[in-house]
Every structure is written in structure tokens, then in C-alpha cells.
Design a protein around this motif. Structure first.
Motif, mmCIF file in Angstrom:
data_model
loop_
_atom_site.group_PDB
_atom_site.id
_atom_site.type_symbol
_atom_site.label_atom_id
_atom_site.label_comp_id
_atom_site.label_asym_id
_atom_site.label_seq_id
_atom_site.Cartn_x
_atom_site.Cartn_y
_atom_site.Cartn_z
ATOM 1 N N HIS A 340 0.849 -1.411 0.090
ATOM 2 C CA HIS A 340 -0.027 -0.094 0.067
ATOM 3 C C HIS A 340 0.682 1.287 0.046
ATOM 4 O O HIS A 340 0.301 2.257 -0.162
ATOM 5 C CB HIS A 340 -0.993 0.115 1.031
ATOM 6 N N PHE A 343 0.805 1.962 -4.198
ATOM 7 C CA PHE A 343 -0.376 1.366 -4.967
ATOM 8 C C PHE A 343 -0.209 1.755 -6.222
ATOM 9 O O PHE A 343 -0.913 1.268 -7.319
ATOM 10 C CB PHE A 343 -1.601 1.766 -4.460
ATOM 11 N N ASN A 352 -3.683 -4.942 -5.900
ATOM 12 C CA ASN A 352 -3.951 -3.677 -5.150
ATOM 13 C C ASN A 352 -5.156 -4.080 -4.229
ATOM 14 O O ASN A 352 -4.932 -3.520 -3.130
ATOM 15 C CB ASN A 352 -4.383 -2.619 -5.970
ATOM 16 N N SER A 353 -5.938 -4.651 -4.852
ATOM 17 C CA SER A 353 -7.306 -5.018 -3.722
ATOM 18 C C SER A 353 -6.948 -5.894 -2.647
ATOM 19 O O SER A 353 -7.420 -5.631 -1.585
ATOM 20 C CB SER A 353 -8.215 -5.917 -4.798
ATOM 21 N N TYR A 355 -3.983 -5.858 -1.213
ATOM 22 C CA TYR A 355 -3.530 -5.235 -0.287
ATOM 23 C C TYR A 355 -4.321 -4.014 0.439
ATOM 24 O O TYR A 355 -4.175 -3.762 1.641
ATOM 25 C CB TYR A 355 -2.054 -4.380 -0.833
ATOM 26 N N SER A 356 -5.437 -3.531 -0.298
ATOM 27 C CA SER A 356 -6.232 -2.613 0.208
ATOM 28 C C SER A 356 -6.869 -3.381 1.340
ATOM 29 O O SER A 356 -7.275 -2.930 2.620
ATOM 30 C CB SER A 356 -7.593 -2.342 -0.794
ATOM 31 N N THR A 359 -4.767 -4.105 4.535
ATOM 32 C CA THR A 359 -4.641 -2.771 5.298
ATOM 33 C C THR A 359 -5.896 -2.467 6.002
ATOM 34 O O THR A 359 -5.755 -2.177 7.378
ATOM 35 C CB THR A 359 -4.449 -1.686 4.389
ATOM 36 N N ASN A 408 -6.941 6.239 3.427
ATOM 37 C CA ASN A 408 -5.641 5.774 2.362
ATOM 38 C C ASN A 408 -5.582 4.235 2.069
ATOM 39 O O ASN A 408 -4.958 3.891 1.037
ATOM 40 C CB ASN A 408 -4.387 6.053 3.225
ATOM 41 N N ALA A 409 -6.266 3.600 2.816
ATOM 42 C CA ALA A 409 -6.314 2.177 2.378
ATOM 43 C C ALA A 409 -6.979 1.779 1.026
ATOM 44 O O ALA A 409 -6.554 0.638 0.233
ATOM 45 C CB ALA A 409 -6.842 1.314 3.575
ATOM 46 N N PHE A 410 -7.592 2.655 0.525
ATOM 47 C CA PHE A 410 -8.314 2.455 -0.784
ATOM 48 C C PHE A 410 -7.439 2.611 -1.809
ATOM 49 O O PHE A 410 -6.902 3.923 -1.952
ATOM 50 C CB PHE A 410 -9.488 3.322 -0.949
ATOM 51 N N ALA A 411 -7.097 1.823 -2.604
ATOM 52 C CA ALA A 411 -6.035 2.175 -3.725
ATOM 53 C C ALA A 411 -6.383 3.155 -4.830
ATOM 54 O O ALA A 411 -5.878 3.827 -5.058
ATOM 55 C CB ALA A 411 -5.976 0.774 -4.525
ATOM 56 N N ASP A 414 -5.690 6.383 -3.490
ATOM 57 C CA ASP A 414 -4.485 6.647 -3.647
ATOM 58 C C ASP A 414 -3.877 7.017 -5.022
ATOM 59 O O ASP A 414 -2.991 8.016 -4.828
ATOM 60 C CB ASP A 414 -3.723 5.218 -3.186
#
Lengths: 677, 123
Positions: A340, A343, A352-353, A355-356, A359, A408-411, A414
Motif C-alpha cells: 500500500h 499502490f 492492489n485489492s 493489499y487494500s 490494510t 488511504n487504504a483504498f487504492a 491513493d
């Protein structure tokens, strides 16, 4: 002399000359005071050569405080530069086109600020506090490896010293604290700045890895009889989780930096753009360490809050088992979230999903902790003394920092604000949470280590200035983040951002006041220490083992190794009315002996790192050879321990009992008589 | 303190020390690593085979060190080494696996050269 020459002294920069004069005056004052009071012998025998975990912890904290001050000055310069250098008509001073810092100088300052605050301020402060408190909480006489402990301290000190040296000889890296490739490769950053950054970083990595091995071994093997896993104080659990993270991830950073060093020094091409190199591998390896690292910092802070909140709520901690599980869940998830940080590097949407989601998972155990603290306070007799005020501030900062972290966790988010100041404001609140917990636990455990409480008046002024400064600096920063401002600017192209940046200066004013109040806090506390003397149980309502022994803690920690009967042993003993019971006659206590070897190794490591930075090959070879030689000589040392005799223990215990003040640096013990061979 | 304190030679981990084992370990691992280095410097095999072969060599080297240098077994003195090693394995798989997964998608989406093409151009 390699690349080193007199031209590398930046005497044409008035800011650095001023800093140098300040450092010179401060250094002369310290040397003068030590000489005047004839303390060189004591300094060497009782501090620089010590292997006592409490003194090592105090020295870690001192390094952390000095570097915190340096990092704060850096922050002040960044903020003032950004407030001045707004728009094409803004004035320029000291050779800068806008503001008073040239882009090269501004780059060095934000790089140094980041590196210093993360690895040379927060880390030593936390490691220092774990060093002091963990052995006391588990009823041990010292760490599992006292010599290794001192070595970790002096390697960290060498790293911090190297960063400081870069102020006055040569320059520092100017591309951000976590480095970029291929920008940090030799062709694009040919100066010594990156090398300073590289070796200072490596020294701290080595020191922290050794420290983590030590703390894990101590917690696993050195617990007092009766202290089962589920009777361990929660700060010790948090330390265990944090150090497991450190032990598993710091070596990755060591490899990551070693490969970069190999590129810069041997001409390999691990991270080059072509020739089979892979520049994205650097980001990957760095953040495999980088994200677990922030949990390495925050878990001990959570542990501190978990000790302070029950003491000042006069209740047992709510949900002990869930707190332990949450600490390990945070530790466990920490290994699967690092992507993250990049991203936008163009990983597949599925990646990316993933790791979202991981996180966001961190929010679950963190939420459990927050509710546990709140339920601990619920219907408790909450006393807002200084440690509790800091703990509550930490809780508020965790809420704001944590919720913005979820954003911030949403790619997708980001992609909007990557490298923007919204992210910067988010992680500053998180590290301020860590700082607030550290200040709280310094207030909380100070009487245990030094035998007197810190006064409250200046301490409260300090606290409120930090609160106000944080609001005035970081609320405008969040707004600027929404406005699209990117981080690390030395010139602000949009004049409409100017007002926000000037409002932030108000916050910096509060922070400056806070620093002044902090020094007053220390000065007044030290002056009035006789008034604020405390006994073993400084706060009256504390619960864990460290409050059973005297304040300040004697060299041997506990005259008798305590037998543990309950989770909150000290609270249990007070409830059972057995708090004053002593068992049996005093016995000889076997303790590790002081040694100057770790200090010498630290000095040699500093010489080695300095020589590598300037490519003075003969000095690097010499320092490395001496390091190896010293380690070999030490391996043959026989006289590595001392015995504190039963009479000495009894005499010391009687003095404590009579309410006498036993200074921390009073020597105790004598060399062990060798058995005839 | 326990009796073993006064006689360091009676510590179980000291008892396990073996000069012959250490020398053998040094020679074997040096040979293995030297072979891996030679393979990658001379481009003796195709890139993807190289990754597989060097990983295999590394695994053998780890096994040799675990046996000859760290003396991992299930005895009371050594079990912590063994437990630490076993706990480390899932972490290793997660780190390498997630990294490989990320790069797998990355080569298709960016101008970064995959090891295959990179080695081809370099030749």
C-alpha cells in the motif's frame, strides 16, 4: 583521504556555521561541567562501560531526545521555508531564489527529518523504554545478553553520530528518507550524501536487530518463577510482538540497503533501469521492512497506553486476552500490507485489492484495543495526572490518524493523493501518537528509574502546547492534502495555498513553546527533586511487578527474585496484604560485569562507516580489522561478571528501607572469584 | 546460579561445537554460493532456469547451515532455533510469494524489462 578534503566543509552556509557554533558551545559546556565536577571517571565506569539494562535504556532515551530535537529543528525549517517561498514574487534570502533554503539544502533537510524521526528518535526512545521496563516487569535481574545490549546501544549511537557529522562535513542525501532508485544510484547521486544516509541507516538496522534478539530472548527465557505467559504484563506482550516484527523484517532492510551499496561501490546493477536490474525491486524490499517497521513503533506505544490507563483508572485492564491477541494480530497482518506504500506503481488490480483489504484488516485489532481502553476507563476512578493526559491524547490521535489511514487504504484514493500531504498529515498523527505515548510513559516510569516524580505545572503547559501545535499544523495540512498539494516542496507554485501554510506557523509557534516548556519541566523537576521523592509504588495504584522494587531501582533490580502468583502481581500482593513480606536471608547476587568493549566497537563502527562514506579505503580496512580483532580478544575474556555480596545487598536494602537516596551510579559488586582450574 | 555457569564448557550448545563441522560447512556453502555466482555471471543457462537453479542452491545451503552450523534438533537446548526456523518459513513464503505475484502483473503493465528480455538485450 579518499574524497575528503577541506573544501567539503560547508563554511559558506551561514545556517550550518551557526549550528556548528551552537554545537561547539554546547559540547564545550558539557565537557567543562564534567571536568569541573570531576565526573570523567564516573562517566566512564558507571555509564559508558555499563551493561546495566536501566542505564543503557536511559542512554537510549537521551540519544532519542537529542535526535528528536534535531528532527524538530528540521521540521521548523521545512515549515518556515514553505510559508515564505509561495508564488513567483516571494522573496529569496541566503542565496535561495525563493525562501531561504536552496532546493539542494531543502532536500537534505526533509530527508534528514524523516530518517532521524523514524530511526534515530522514535526507535531509540522506544527501545530505551523497553530496555528499562521489560526486565523489571518480568522480574529479571538484567537482559538475557547484557553485553549485546550495550553493543546495540553504541551501534545506534554511532549511526546517530554519523547523521550529525554530515551536517558539518560534506552533505546529506536529498531525495527523501526512504530513497529512490535509480536516483540514489551513483550516476545520479554521485555525492557523499547518499552514502552518509546508507551507512547511518545500516548501523541503526544492525543495532535494532541485535536489540530485538535480546528482548525476545529475555522475555522467553528470563521470566520470574510463576510468571506464565498469560500472567505477563501487557507492555511485555506488546514488546514481544514488536520485537518479533523487528527480528523478521530489519534483516530485509539490511539486504535491501546492502544491494544498493553493492551497486554504488562495486558497480553491480541490482536496481539499475537496464542491464537486467530491477528498479521496482528496491521499493518492494524497502517496504517489506518499512510497513512492519511502523507497527514495530506503534505496538510498544499501545503497550504503554495499556499500562497507564488501568493505573489511572484504578481498575484492571479490560480484556487482557483480547489485548494480547490484538497485539499479535497487528504483528501478523503487518507482514502482508507493504504494497500500500506504492499502490500507484501499476500492480494488477487484484494485487492492489488484496493489499487494500489486508490494510483495512489492521483496523479490527486496533479497534479492539481502543474499546478495551475505553472500557477500562468506564466506571473507573479516572485521575487525569500527566501520564493519563498523554494516554488520552494518544487515543484521540489514534482515532484521527487511524480513520484517515482507512481512507488511504483504498487504492483508488491513493491514485488521487499519492505523495500528497494528506498522507503526510495522516502518518504524522500516527507518529505523534507514538510520541505522546512516549512522553506519557516517561512521566509514568520516570519516578521508577530516578526516584522522583516530574513536576506537573510546566509539564501541563508542555502538554497543552503540543495539543495546540498539533491542531494548528495538521488540520491545515489535511486541507492542503485535499487541495492536491504534494509533499517535499521547496517552492509553492499556488499562492492560494499560502494562507494555510502561514496558519501552520502558528502551530510551529506552539511547538517552540512546547520545547521551551519541556526544558523548564526537566529543570524544575530536577531542582525540586527532594520535594517529589517517591517510594516503590510511585502512583499508589500501579499493578505490575516493576512497582514492587525500590525507586530508583537498585543495580540488582530485586533483592529476591519474586514469585509470581497473579496477572497483576503487585495489585494482587496489595490486596492480599502481603506487599511488605520479605523472604529469607539475603544471598549473593551474580551480575554481568561492566566492559568497555561495546563502546570501543561503536567507535570503530563509526570510523568504518565514515571511511566508507568518504571512500578512505585504508581507514575502512583498519577499522574493520580492529573490529574483528576486538571481538576475538573479547571472546577470550574470562572476567565478564561480578557478584554483589549478601552483605552489600543487605546494606543497600536497609538504606532504601530508611528512605535514603541511593544514587543510580553508585558502584556495586566485585569481580567474581574464579574457580581454581 | 546453575552449576553450568562456572564451567562454560558444559553448556549444551558449547558441547555441540565441532571444528570439523564448521570447516565442512564453510567449504560446502562457499562452493555452493560460488557455483551460483558463476552461473549468473556467465549466463550459462536461460534466465528463468537460472532463478530456479540459484533458488535450489540457496535452499541446499540453508539446509547445510541449519545442520552443520546451527545444529538444529529437537533437544531442549536447541529447540528454539528449530522453532524459529519453522515459524520463519510461512513468512518467507508470504513475502516471496506476494512479491512474485506483484511482479507477475507488473511486467505486463509497465516498461520495466522482465528478466527474460533484459538478459536477451544484454547478450
Amino acid at each position: 583521504m579518499g574524497r575528503l578534503s577541506l573544501r567539503q566543509i560547508p563554511y559558506q552556509n551561514p545556517i550550518l556555521v551557526g549550528t556548528f557554533v551552537f554545537a561547539l558551545i554546547l559540547g564545550a559546556a558539557i565537557v567543562g561541567l564534567v571536568t569541573y565536577h570531576k565526573r570523567w571517571g564516573v562517566l566512564w565506569r558507571e555509564w559508558l562501560t555499563t551493561v546495566d539494562h536501566k542505564k543503557i535504556g536511559v542512554m537510549y532515551c537521551l540519544i532519542g531526545l537529542v535526535m528528536l530535537f534535531r528532527g524538530f529543528i528540521d521540521a521548523l525549517m521545512i515549515r518556515t521555508q514553505q510559508a515564505i517561498a509561495v508564488g513567483p514574487h516571494s522573496p529569496g534570502y541566503l542565496g535561495a531564489l525563493h525562501g531561504y533554503l536552496t532546493p539542494f539544502h531543502a532536500g537534505q533537510i526533509f530527508t534528514a527529518h524523516g530518517l532521524i524521526m523514524v530511526v534515530f528518535a522514535a526507535t531509540p526512545l522506544l527501545v530505551g523504554l523497553m530496555n528499562i521496563i521489560v526486565p523489571l516487569q518480568i522480574g529479571a535481574r538484567d537482559m538475557a545478553y547484557p553485553y549485546l545490549n550495550a553493543l546495540g546501544l553504541w551501534l545506534t549511537a554511532a549511526g546517530a553520530a554519523l547523521v550529525m557529522v554530515s551536517l558539518f562535513i560534506g552533505n546529506f542525501a536529498h531525495g527523501g528518507w526512504y530513497g529512490f532508485v535509480p536516483y540514489f544510484e551513483l550516476p545520479y547521486s554521485p555525492g557523499v550524501g547518499v552514502d552518509y544516509w546508507l551507512w547511518a541507516f545500516q548501523l541503526s538496522v544492525l543495532g535494532t536487530t541485535l536489540g530485538s534478539i535480546n528482548l525476545i530472548a529475555t522475555i522467553v527465557k528470563m521470566r520470574a518463577p510463576g510468571m506464565t505467559w498469560m500472567r505477563m504484563p501487557i507492555f511485555t506482550w506488546a514488546s514481544l510482538s514488536a520485537n518479533l516484527i523487528a527480528l523478521t523484517t530489519f534483516p530485509v532492510l539490511m539486504v535491501c540497503l546492502a544491494l544498493l551499496a553493492s551497486d554504488r561501490y562495486f558497480g553491480t546493477h541490482f536496481y539499475t533501469a537496464g542491464m537486467g536490474g530491477n528498479l521496482m525491486l528496491y521499493n518492494d524490499l524497502f517496504w517489506v521492512w518499512g510497513h512492519p517497521e511502523v507497527y514495530f513503533l506503534i505496538l510498544p506505544a499501545f503497550g504503554m497506553m495499556s499500562e497507564i490507563v488501568p493505573t489511572f483508572s484504578e481498575k484492571t485492564l479490560f480484556g487482557y486476552a483480547t489485548m494480547v491477541i490484538a497485539s499479535f494480530a497487528i504483528g501478523g497482518v503487518s507482514w502482508g500490507v507493504w504494497l500500500h506504500h506504492f499502490f500507484t506503481m501499476a500492480a494488477a488490480p487484484s494485487v492492489n485489492s488484496f493489499y487494500s483489504v489486508t490494510t483495512m484488516l489492521v483496523g479490527i485489532p486496533t479497534g479492539v484495543k481502543v474499546f478495551n481502553w475505553i472500557f477500562t476507563m468506564y466506571r473507573g476512578r479516572v485521575r487525569f495526572e500527566l501520564p493519563m493526559m498523554w494516554a488520552v491524547l494518544s487515543l484521540f490521535l489514534l482515532l484521527v490518524g487511524g480513520l484517515t489511514g482507512m481512507m488511504n487504504a483504498f487504492a483508488t484514493n491513493d491514485y488521487m493523493w499519492h505523495n500528497g500531504v494528506f498522507v503526510v498529515a495522516h502518518f504524522h498523527l500516527m507518529v505523534l501518537l507514538i510520541a505522546a505515548s512516549i512522553f506519557g510513559s516517561v512521566e509514568y516510569w520516570f519516578p521508577k528509574v530516578f526516584g522522583f516524580k516530574l513536576e506537573a505545572r510546566w509539564g501541563k503547559a508542555f502538554f497543552w502546547c503540543i495539543v495546540l501545535g498539533t491542531g494548528w499544523v495538521f488540520i491545515p495540512m489535511f486541507l492542503l492534502g485535499f487541495a492536491g498539494m504534494t509533499r517535499r516542496l521547496d517552492y509553492i507554485p499556488y499562492t492560494q495555498w499560502g494562507p494555510y501554510l502561514r496558519v501552520m506557523l502558528v502551530g510551529m509557534g506552539f511547538y517552540i513553546l512546547a520545547v521551551a516548556f519541556f526544558f523548564m519541566h526537566l529543570y524544575v523537576s530536577l531542582r525540586d527533586r527532594a520535594k517529589n521523592r517517591v517510594g516503590a509504588d510511585a502512583w499508589g495504584t500501579s499493578r505490575s511487578l516493576e512497582w514492587m522494587t525500590h525507586s530508583p531501582v537498585p543495580a540488582y533490580n530485586f533483592a529476591f527474585v519474586p514469585q509470581v502468583h497473579a496477572r497483576d502481581e503487585w495489585a494482587w500482593r496489595k490486596e492480599q496484604g502481603v506487599a511488605d513480606l520479605k523472604s529469607g536471608p539475603y544471598r549473593d547476587i551474580h551480575m554481568p560485569g561492566n566492559t568497555g568493549v561495546p563502546f570501543v566497537l561503536g567507535a570503530l563502527a563509526l570510523a568504518l562507516a565514515f571511511a566508507l562514506t568518504w571512500r578512505i579505503w585504508w581507514l575502512s580496512g583498519l577499522a574493520l580489522a580492529l573490529c574483528v580483532a576486538v571481538v576475538i580478544v573479547r571472546a577470550f575474556a574470562e572476567d565478564t561478571d561480578t557478584v554483589i555480596s549478601a552483605q552489600d545487598v543487605e546494606r543497600a536494602e536497609r538504606r532504601y528501607h530508611d528512605g535514603e537516596v541511593v544514587p543510580m551510579e553508585e558502584p556495586m559488586g566485585r569481580p567474581t572469584p574464579r574457580p581454581a582450574t | 546460579m546453575s552449576a553450568s555457569h562456572h564451567d562454560p564448557l558444559s553448556h549444551p550448545e558449547v558441547q555441540l561445537a565441532s571444528g570439523r563441522g564448521y570447516v565442512a560447512n564453510f567449504l560446502v556453502t562457499t562452493l555452493l554460493m560460488g557455483f551460483g555466482l558463476w552461473l549468473s555471471v556467465t549466463h550459462a543457462v536461460a534466465p528463468l532456469t537460472l532463478v530456479a537453479v540459484t533458488s535450489g542452491i540457496a535452499a541446499v545451503a540453508v539446509g547445510v547451515q541449519a545442520y552443520l552450523l546451527l545444529h538444529m534438533n529437537l533437544s531442549e537446548a536447541q529447540i528454539w532455533h528449530t522453532v524459529a526456523m519453522i515459524l520463519f518459513l510461512p513468512l518467507f513464503v508470504v513475502t516471496i510469494g506476494l512479491t512474485a505475484w506483484m511482479f507477475h502483473g507488473l511486467y505486463a503493465r509497465t516498461m520495466i524489462m522482465s528478466p527474460h528480455i533484459g538478459a536477451f538485450l544484454h547478450r
